[in-house]
Design a protein around this motif. Structure first.
Motif, mmCIF file in Angstrom:
data_model
loop_
_atom_site.group_PDB
_atom_site.id
_atom_site.type_symbol
_atom_site.label_atom_id
_atom_site.label_comp_id
_atom_site.label_asym_id
_atom_site.label_seq_id
_atom_site.Cartn_x
_atom_site.Cartn_y
_atom_site.Cartn_z
ATOM 1 N N GLY A 16 0.796 -1.230 0.000
ATOM 2 C CA GLY A 16 0.000 0.000 0.000
ATOM 3 C C GLY A 16 0.824 1.274 0.000
ATOM 4 O O GLY A 16 0.634 2.162 -0.845
ATOM 5 N N SER A 48 7.499 -11.166 -3.582
ATOM 6 C CA SER A 48 6.500 -12.175 -3.954
ATOM 7 C C SER A 48 6.798 -12.754 -5.328
ATOM 8 O O SER A 48 6.830 -13.964 -5.514
ATOM 9 N N ALA A 93 9.702 -0.247 1.992
ATOM 10 C CA ALA A 93 8.270 -0.138 2.312
ATOM 11 C C ALA A 93 7.701 -1.488 2.734
ATOM 12 O O ALA A 93 6.582 -1.855 2.369
ATOM 13 N N THR A 94 8.482 -2.195 3.514
ATOM 14 C CA THR A 94 8.045 -3.501 4.032
ATOM 15 C C THR A 94 7.501 -3.307 5.452
ATOM 16 O O THR A 94 7.645 -2.229 6.039
ATOM 17 N N HIS A 98 10.513 -6.297 9.224
ATOM 18 C CA HIS A 98 11.523 -6.634 8.237
ATOM 19 C C HIS A 98 12.520 -5.502 7.961
ATOM 20 O O HIS A 98 13.452 -5.676 7.182
ATOM 21 N N ALA A 118 7.613 2.288 11.560
ATOM 22 C CA ALA A 118 8.594 2.503 12.590
ATOM 23 C C ALA A 118 9.937 1.967 12.088
ATOM 24 O O ALA A 118 9.984 0.909 11.474
ATOM 25 N N TRP A 145 7.251 11.125 7.411
ATOM 26 C CA TRP A 145 6.880 12.135 6.403
ATOM 27 C C TRP A 145 6.313 13.404 6.999
ATOM 28 O O TRP A 145 6.548 14.512 6.501
ATOM 29 N N ARG A 189 -0.920 -6.857 9.039
ATOM 30 C CA ARG A 189 0.267 -6.269 9.688
ATOM 31 C C ARG A 189 -0.099 -5.319 10.829
ATOM 32 O O ARG A 189 0.719 -5.071 11.708
ATOM 33 N N ASP A 202 2.847 1.336 14.889
ATOM 34 C CA ASP A 202 2.282 1.815 13.618
ATOM 35 C C ASP A 202 1.727 3.233 13.705
ATOM 36 O O ASP A 202 1.911 4.037 12.792
ATOM 37 N N MET A 338 3.828 12.939 0.597
ATOM 38 C CA MET A 338 5.050 12.157 0.873
ATOM 39 C C MET A 338 6.237 12.714 0.096
ATOM 40 O O MET A 338 7.390 12.387 0.368
ATOM 41 N N LYS A 396 10.509 -15.690 8.226
ATOM 42 C CA LYS A 396 9.436 -16.421 7.540
ATOM 43 C C LYS A 396 8.459 -15.434 6.901
ATOM 44 O O LYS A 396 8.176 -14.380 7.454
ATOM 45 N N GLU A 399 1.526 -13.158 6.134
ATOM 46 C CA GLU A 399 0.588 -12.265 5.427
ATOM 47 C C GLU A 399 0.599 -10.888 6.072
ATOM 48 O O GLU A 399 0.890 -10.742 7.248
HETATM 49 N N1 LIG Z 1 4.057 6.856 6.015
HETATM 50 C C1 LIG Z 1 2.831 6.414 5.995
HETATM 51 O O1 LIG Z 1 1.873 7.139 5.912
HETATM 52 C C2 LIG Z 1 2.584 4.958 6.047
HETATM 53 C C3 LIG Z 1 3.601 4.113 6.377
HETATM 54 N N2 LIG Z 1 3.406 2.788 6.421
HETATM 55 C C4 LIG Z 1 4.534 1.938 6.778
HETATM 56 O O2 LIG Z 1 4.958 1.261 5.605
HETATM 57 C C5 LIG Z 1 5.306 -0.081 5.883
HETATM 58 C C6 LIG Z 1 4.479 -1.002 4.997
HETATM 59 O O3 LIG Z 1 3.110 -0.780 5.215
HETATM 60 P P1 LIG Z 1 2.007 -1.090 4.087
HETATM 61 O O4 LIG Z 1 2.478 -0.680 2.769
HETATM 62 O O5 LIG Z 1 0.733 -0.545 4.589
HETATM 63 O O6 LIG Z 1 1.951 -2.662 4.178
HETATM 64 P P2 LIG Z 1 1.433 -3.678 3.089
HETATM 65 O O7 LIG Z 1 1.098 -4.908 3.816
HETATM 66 O O8 LIG Z 1 0.422 -3.052 2.219
HETATM 67 O O9 LIG Z 1 2.731 -3.939 2.185
HETATM 68 C C7 LIG Z 1 3.910 -4.445 2.717
HETATM 69 C C8 LIG Z 1 4.707 -5.080 1.602
HETATM 70 O O10 LIG Z 1 5.922 -5.546 2.136
HETATM 71 C C9 LIG Z 1 6.370 -6.686 1.422
HETATM 72 N N3 LIG Z 1 6.740 -7.745 2.333
HETATM 73 C C10 LIG Z 1 7.963 -8.267 2.444
HETATM 74 N N4 LIG Z 1 8.003 -9.218 3.347
HETATM 75 C C11 LIG Z 1 6.786 -9.349 3.827
HETATM 76 C C12 LIG Z 1 6.213 -10.204 4.786
HETATM 77 N N5 LIG Z 1 6.903 -11.132 5.427
HETATM 78 N N6 LIG Z 1 4.929 -10.064 5.038
HETATM 79 C C13 LIG Z 1 4.222 -9.120 4.417
HETATM 80 N N7 LIG Z 1 4.710 -8.279 3.496
HETATM 81 C C14 LIG Z 1 5.992 -8.403 3.200
HETATM 82 C C15 LIG Z 1 5.248 -7.074 0.483
HETATM 83 O O11 LIG Z 1 5.629 -6.607 -0.807
HETATM 84 P P3 LIG Z 1 6.297 -7.579 -1.882
HETATM 85 O O12 LIG Z 1 5.529 -8.848 -1.833
HETATM 86 O O13 LIG Z 1 6.139 -6.859 -3.150
HETATM 87 O O14 LIG Z 1 7.723 -7.771 -1.507
HETATM 88 C C16 LIG Z 1 4.055 -6.295 0.973
HETATM 89 O O15 LIG Z 1 3.198 -5.948 -0.080
HETATM 90 C C17 LIG Z 1 5.111 -0.247 7.386
HETATM 91 O O16 LIG Z 1 6.343 -0.047 8.013
HETATM 92 C C18 LIG Z 1 4.165 0.872 7.771
HETATM 93 O O17 LIG Z 1 4.306 1.332 9.067
HETATM 94 C C19 LIG Z 1 2.201 2.244 6.083
HETATM 95 C C20 LIG Z 1 1.135 3.035 5.748
HETATM 96 C C21 LIG Z 1 1.223 4.461 5.746
#
Ligand SMILES: NC(=O)C1=CN([C@@H]2O[C@H](COP(=O)(O)OP(=O)(O)OC[C@H]3O[C@@H](n4cnc5c(N)ncnc54)[C@H](OP(=O)(O)O)[C@@H]3O)[C@@H](O)[C@H]2O)C=CC1
Ligand SMILES: O=C1OC[C@@H](O)[C@H](O)[C@H]1O
Length: 400
Positions: A16, A48, A93-94, A98, A118, A145, A189, A202, A338, A396, A399
């Motif tokens: 996201g 993925s 952006a994980t 991670h 964080a 941000w 998450r 978060d 952002m 590991k 989701e």
């Molecule tokens: N600044 C802001 O306003 C925001 C910041 N955030 C931060 O961004 C980070 C990600 O959040 P968000 O994008 O909402 O999360 P999502 O769940 O939407 O996306 C996380 C992505 O991380 C990758 N990933 C890698 N390893 C894993 C794993 N083991 N399990 C799940 N996903 C994994 C995946 O991408 P792929 O499969 O392509 O590798 C997944 O799509 C967090 O740290 C959150 O705090 C979130 C929302 C708003």
């Protein structure tokens, strides 16, 4: 006018926030008055599959591509991304769980990094990442941000210029009104402990951002002192045990010998209740910054506020009424906002800086220390593998 410096970004993960950030990056910088840098997205990686990276590019990069945006490579692994010589900075952006492993992967490959909040699961991990960046002479920044919004800069200026007098108390809340059982499956998450879920890391980090950028960051660096965590109340989410509501009471030491008192802060965060239940600001400001000469009230959400009121104290002796002043802020180019943190990261990288003054390594680590202590007092532990400082560790897949 000289040509803007191009900055070539690599995007790590396709979730996201990676989407939102990438779209913001590719908004014409001139819409916000930025003329010295030009963001390009030159690579995207998904853990993925490569298809996921290709899909992300076709949806988020290609539609915004023009002569300023060169070719964008797709990768099916983060390891391939960090090897790409056409990438200057990687945006991580994980999930929080991670970040330590992912940022270290980038640094080991000599890449500069902007990593989502964080920053890490705990302060020890943060310390090691910052130390590694220093040793390797690489730029590294926690992507908070909100600190780079013109609104935040304006509020910090008001404080440093003395408009509020001495700031003695801050209340900051970020509560999103989403009962977890109706909104988040246990794998999400937001509440999944394997992904360092829970509202403290978060959302509470934004409440703490407001506390720190007003009570800590506005002091000269040699006067900044970490707060004491005086009290914590934490409610576990019934299914996963991650925190669904957290309240923190912090006390900041007297900042100078002439300070009148210690400063207090109450930082709150919750999933189930809402800081703005009717989305009309009827509940009042999410953040109150109270000084000896006046107050600032910020209307939420704490991560993306667009309005604040400055309320100078009335003159009691003269029996005067107050004269509040409202400031409203826009998000140019129809973006999320952002791009301001991206501009900062890009400029720091261009200028050979290792850290951003507005979110220094030291302050980021002190905030992680506070969150460690809050978790200790609140009894929130994460699985040992995501608290670990061992690298590399193959975490590991869970989701999110
Ligand atoms: N600044 C802001 O306003 C925001 C910041 N955030 C931060 O961004 C980070 C990600 O959040 P968000 O994008 O909402 O999360 P999502 O769940 O939407 O996306 C996380 C992505 O991380 C990758 N990933 C890698 N390893 C894993 C794993 N083991 N399990 C799940 N996903 C994994 C995946 O991408 P792929 O499969 O392509 O590798 C997944 O799509 C967090 O740290 C959150 O705090 C979130 C929302 C708003
Ligand atoms: O950083 C964030 O800000 C917006 C929230 O909705 C999101 O959960 C959080 O990660």
């Amino acid at each position: 006018m000289s040509k803007p410096t191009p900055i070539r970004w690599g995007i790590m993960a396709t979730g996201g926030i990676a989407r939102t950030f990438t779209k913001d990056l590719l908004i014409d910088p001139q819409t916000r008055g930025t003329t010295d840098i030009l963001h390009q997205v030159t690579a995207v990686a998904s853990s993925s599959s490569i298809e996921s990276a290709k899909k992300f590019i076709s949806e988020n990069v290609t539609p915004r591509q023009n002569e300023d945006n060169p070719k964008c490579s797709a990768y099916g692994s983060y390891t391939d991304l960090v090897k790409d010589p056409a990438v200057d900075i990687i945006y991580v952006a994980t999930p929080h769980s991670h970040h330590y492993q992912n940022v270290m992967l980038c640094l080991e490959a000599n890449k500069a990094v902007l990593c989502e909040k964080a920053f890490t699961v705990n302060a020890d991990q943060a310390r090691i990442l910052y130390k590694t960046a220093k040793q390797k002479n690489l730029f590294l920044m926690e992507a908070v941000w909100t600190r780079y919004f013109p609104l935040s800069i304006s509020i910090r200026k008001r404080i440093t210029s003395g408009d509020l007098g001495e700031v003695l108390r801050v209340n900051a809340d970020l509560s999103i009104g989403l009962p977890p059982e109706e909104n988040f499956p246990v794998s999400n998450r937001m509440i999944n402990k394997d992904l360092a879920g829970g509202c403290l890391l978060d959302l509470g980090i934004y409440s703490l951002t407001w506390v720190f950028q007003t009570l800590y960051h506005t002091l000269p660096p040699n006067q900044r002192q970490p707060p004491k965590v005086k009290g914590v109340s934490m409610t576990p989410e019934p299914r996963t045990g991650a925190d669904e509501m957290t309240t923190m009471l912090l006390e900041f030491p007297k900042s100078t010998p002439t300070s009148q008192t210690t400063a207090h802060a109450i930082a709150t965060t919750a999933l189930r209740v809402d800081d703005d239940p009717d989305n009309l600001d009827s509940a009042g400001p999410a953040i109150r910054i109270q000084g000896t000469k006046g107050e600032i009230q910020v209307y939420g959400p704490a991560y993306r506020p667009s309005k604040y009121t400055y309320i100078p104290c009335r003159n009691r002796d003269k029996g005067e009424k107050g004269n509040p002043e409202v400031s409203e802020f826009e998000f140019p180019g129809e973006g999320q906002g952002m791009y301001w943190e991206a501009d900062e990261a890009a400029r720091c990288w261009r200028d050979g800086k290792l850290e951003s003054e507005a979110m220094s390594w030291e302050e980021s680590t002190v905030i992680m220390d506070v969150m460690d202590e809050v978790r200790r007092q609140g009894g929130l532990e994460y699985p040992s593998e995501i608290e670990s400082t061992e690298y590399p560790l193959d975490l590991k897949r869970r989701e999110s």
